[in-house]
Design a protein around this motif. Structure first.
Motif, PDB file in Angstrom:
ATOM      1  N   VAL A   1     105.801   3.033  67.346  1.00 49.55           N
ATOM      2  CA  VAL A   1     104.293   2.402  67.129  1.00 49.55           C
ATOM      3  C   VAL A   1     103.581   2.958  66.157  1.00 49.55           C
ATOM      4  O   VAL A   1     103.334   4.019  66.001  1.00 49.55           O
ATOM      5  CB  VAL A   1     103.437   2.392  68.513  1.00 49.55           C
ATOM      6  N   PRO A   2     103.494   2.111  64.940  1.00 50.23           N
ATOM      7  CA  PRO A   2     102.730   2.751  63.956  1.00 50.23           C
ATOM      8  C   PRO A   2     101.253   2.771  64.066  1.00 50.23           C
ATOM      9  O   PRO A   2     100.725   2.025  64.850  1.00 50.23           O
ATOM     10  CB  PRO A   2     102.881   1.671  62.851  1.00 50.23           C
ATOM     11  N   GLU A   3     100.617   3.595  63.737  1.00 48.97           N
ATOM     12  CA  GLU A   3      99.042   3.902  63.650  1.00 48.97           C
ATOM     13  C   GLU A   3      98.661   3.368  62.192  1.00 48.97           C
ATOM     14  O   GLU A   3      98.607   4.310  61.369  1.00 48.97           O
ATOM     15  CB  GLU A   3      98.710   5.200  63.921  1.00 48.97           C
ATOM     16  N   LEU A   4      98.341   1.992  62.036  1.00 51.12           N
ATOM     17  CA  LEU A   4      98.192   1.638  60.737  1.00 51.12           C
ATOM     18  C   LEU A   4      97.013   2.226  59.890  1.00 51.12           C
ATOM     19  O   LEU A   4      96.295   2.872  60.477  1.00 51.12           O
ATOM     20  CB  LEU A   4      97.980   0.068  60.814  1.00 51.12           C
ATOM     21  N   ASP A   5      97.241   2.316  58.539  1.00 53.22           N
ATOM     22  CA  ASP A   5      96.205   2.984  57.576  1.00 53.22           C
ATOM     23  C   ASP A   5      94.855   2.284  58.202  1.00 53.22           C
ATOM     24  O   ASP A   5      94.746   0.946  58.199  1.00 53.22           O
ATOM     25  CB  ASP A   5      96.661   2.621  56.148  1.00 53.22           C
ATOM     26  N   ALA A   6      93.705   3.047  57.779  1.00 53.48           N
ATOM     27  CA  ALA A   6      92.458   2.704  58.229  1.00 53.48           C
ATOM     28  C   ALA A   6      92.092   2.702  59.601  1.00 53.48           C
ATOM     29  O   ALA A   6      91.155   2.526  60.109  1.00 53.48           O
ATOM     30  CB  ALA A   6      91.969   1.333  57.721  1.00 53.48           C
ATOM     31  N   HIS A   7      93.128   2.692  60.233  1.00 52.79           N
ATOM     32  CA  HIS A   7      93.056   2.882  61.857  1.00 52.79           C
ATOM     33  C   HIS A   7      93.499   4.167  62.568  1.00 52.79           C
ATOM     34  O   HIS A   7      93.751   4.421  63.606  1.00 52.79           O
ATOM     35  CB  HIS A   7      94.068   1.696  62.576  1.00 52.79           C
ATOM     36  N   THR A   8      93.726   5.329  61.542  1.00 48.57           N
ATOM     37  CA  THR A   8      94.142   6.694  62.249  1.00 48.57           C
ATOM     38  C   THR A   8      93.018   7.202  62.530  1.00 48.57           C
ATOM     39  O   THR A   8      91.834   7.318  62.050  1.00 48.57           O
ATOM     40  CB  THR A   8      94.615   7.372  60.873  1.00 48.57           C
ATOM     41  N   GLU A   9      93.089   7.984  63.808  1.00 49.81           N
ATOM     42  CA  GLU A   9      91.976   8.513  64.510  1.00 49.81           C
ATOM     43  C   GLU A   9      91.880   9.992  64.127  1.00 49.81           C
ATOM     44  O   GLU A   9      90.505  10.640  64.386  1.00 49.81           O
ATOM     45  CB  GLU A   9      92.287   8.464  66.244  1.00 49.81           C
ATOM     46  N   ASP A  10      92.810  10.754  63.844  1.00 42.23           N
ATOM     47  CA  ASP A  10      92.484  12.038  63.290  1.00 42.23           C
ATOM     48  C   ASP A  10      92.023  12.328  62.134  1.00 42.23           C
ATOM     49  O   ASP A  10      91.636  13.503  61.713  1.00 42.23           O
ATOM     50  CB  ASP A  10      93.671  12.957  63.841  1.00 42.23           C
ATOM     51  N   LYS A  11      92.359  11.576  61.079  1.00 47.60           N
ATOM     52  CA  LYS A  11      91.975  11.479  59.590  1.00 47.60           C
ATOM     53  C   LYS A  11      91.761  10.277  58.961  1.00 47.60           C
ATOM     54  O   LYS A  11      92.479   9.055  59.458  1.00 47.60           O
ATOM     55  CB  LYS A  11      92.934  12.270  58.885  1.00 47.60           C
ATOM     56  N   ALA A  12      91.036  10.206  57.957  1.00 48.76           N
ATOM     57  CA  ALA A  12      90.746   9.031  57.168  1.00 48.76           C
ATOM     58  C   ALA A  12      91.849   8.565  56.394  1.00 48.76           C
ATOM     59  O   ALA A  12      92.312   9.321  55.651  1.00 48.76           O
ATOM     60  CB  ALA A  12      89.381   9.159  56.322  1.00 48.76           C
TER      61      ALA A  12
ATOM     62  N   LEU B   1      88.729   5.795  65.598  1.00 48.90           N
ATOM     63  CA  LEU B   1      89.188   4.970  64.328  1.00 48.90           C
ATOM     64  C   LEU B   1      88.189   4.364  63.791  1.00 48.90           C
ATOM     65  O   LEU B   1      88.033   4.276  62.463  1.00 48.90           O
ATOM     66  CB  LEU B   1      90.389   4.002  64.804  1.00 48.90           C
ATOM     67  N   ALA B   2      87.195   3.626  64.346  1.00 48.88           N
ATOM     68  CA  ALA B   2      85.894   3.368  63.701  1.00 48.88           C
ATOM     69  C   ALA B   2      85.136   4.454  62.732  1.00 48.88           C
ATOM     70  O   ALA B   2      84.706   4.104  61.679  1.00 48.88           O
ATOM     71  CB  ALA B   2      84.946   2.749  64.614  1.00 48.88           C
ATOM     72  N   ASP B   3      84.970   5.815  63.249  1.00 49.45           N
ATOM     73  CA  ASP B   3      84.659   6.760  62.622  1.00 49.45           C
ATOM     74  C   ASP B   3      85.094   7.047  60.960  1.00 49.45           C
ATOM     75  O   ASP B   3      84.570   7.500  60.367  1.00 49.45           O
ATOM     76  CB  ASP B   3      84.387   7.989  63.475  1.00 49.45           C
ATOM     77  N   ASN B   4      86.589   6.509  61.139  1.00 50.69           N
ATOM     78  CA  ASN B   4      87.334   6.992  60.006  1.00 50.69           C
ATOM     79  C   ASN B   4      87.491   5.836  59.116  1.00 50.69           C
ATOM     80  O   ASN B   4      88.048   5.968  58.014  1.00 50.69           O
ATOM     81  CB  ASN B   4      88.650   7.580  60.403  1.00 50.69           C
ATOM     82  N   MET B   5      86.965   4.733  59.582  1.00 51.05           N
ATOM     83  CA  MET B   5      87.382   3.496  58.854  1.00 51.05           C
ATOM     84  C   MET B   5      86.200   3.265  57.653  1.00 51.05           C
ATOM     85  O   MET B   5      85.063   3.064  57.933  1.00 51.05           O
ATOM     86  CB  MET B   5      87.376   2.222  59.696  1.00 51.05           C
TER      87      MET B   5
END
Length: 248
Positions: free
Chosen positions: A42-53, A161-165
């Protein structure tokens, strides 16, 4: 992009790609079911990563990152590639690039037709507002999230993820997802299931499914009447998983 893996890596590969503004955990039920018999990625797509932007450039770049990962770790073979909404667009682009051996392709609500510039502008504005208000924890947008977008159990993951997007990622996302799609004829041995609902903006997915079947006659179309975009996968995950499992 990050990759989460589940199950026995000696078994066939199942790849699940989430949609826009959606956390990777949306696949929890599918992961639990399919990891018993397959190796699930399961990819955690770019701009949707929760631990870093991270930054989203285009669906093509996301597809290339996933292809590189499958080539390096799975010898370029995948039993199933499944994408939801934007993830469906990415899955279709992966198939278009014809660098992987794909036995089964599932596209759920995939937008594979361009939208007018005005519609893209409106959608971009709406997505930007959702993320801005989510970062502020506006009560109204959070209530709407639980009612119309995703079940409440995914709210915390969504907020991370919103906080990093970033806003540039949102603009790139919308313009890329709703651009012209280059339909190609796939190997006839690749089975295709195109799922969509019947309400709201599912008209775009319906037209996309019809065009996919015209070019790839092995495509099976399954319409879930009364369901809106991604509703089955998001709010009735067990039913969605059963439908896919039975098709496989």
């Amino acid at each position: 992009m990050l990759f989460h893996t589940f199950g026995d890596n000696s078994k066939k590969t199942v790849l699940l790609i989430h949609g826009a503004l959606t956390p990777w955990q949306i696949w929890d039920n599918a992961i639990e079911t399919f990891s018993k018999d397959y190796f699930v990625i399961v990819p955690e797509l770019d701009a949707h990563t929760e631990d870093k932007a991270t930054s989203f450039q285009s669906v093509e770049e996301e597809a290339r990152e996933i292809i590189d990962y499958i080539l390096k770790t799975r010898a370029g073979k995948s039993f199933l590639i499944c994408g939801l909404s934007m993830g469906g667009r990415i899955a279709a682009v992966i198939a278009n690039m014809q660098k992987l051996e794909i036995e089964n392709l599932i596209l759920d609500g995939a937008p594979l037709l361009p939208l007018p510039k005005l519609m893209i502008k409106i959608m971009t504005r709406n997505y930007l507002a959702i993320i801005r208000e989510s970062k502020k924890r506006e009560r109204k947008v959070l209530e709407n999230f639980k009612k119309n977008f995703l079940p409440e159990k995914y709210l915390e993951a969504f907020l991370r993820l919103a906080d990093n997007m970033g806003e540039a990622s949102i603009k790139n996302m919308v313009s890329s997802v709703f651009s012209k799609f280059d339909y190609k004829k796939y190997d006839s041995s690749c089975r295709i299931l195109f799922m969509h609902g019947s309400k709201g903006n599912e008209a775009l997915a319906k037209k996309s499914a019809a065009k996919m079947k015209k070019i790839n006659p092995q495509t099976e179309i399954k319409c879930f009447k009364g369901y809106s975009h991604a509703q089955l996968a998001c709010f009735e995950a067990e039913k969605w998983t059963r439908e896919v499992d039975e098709w496989l």
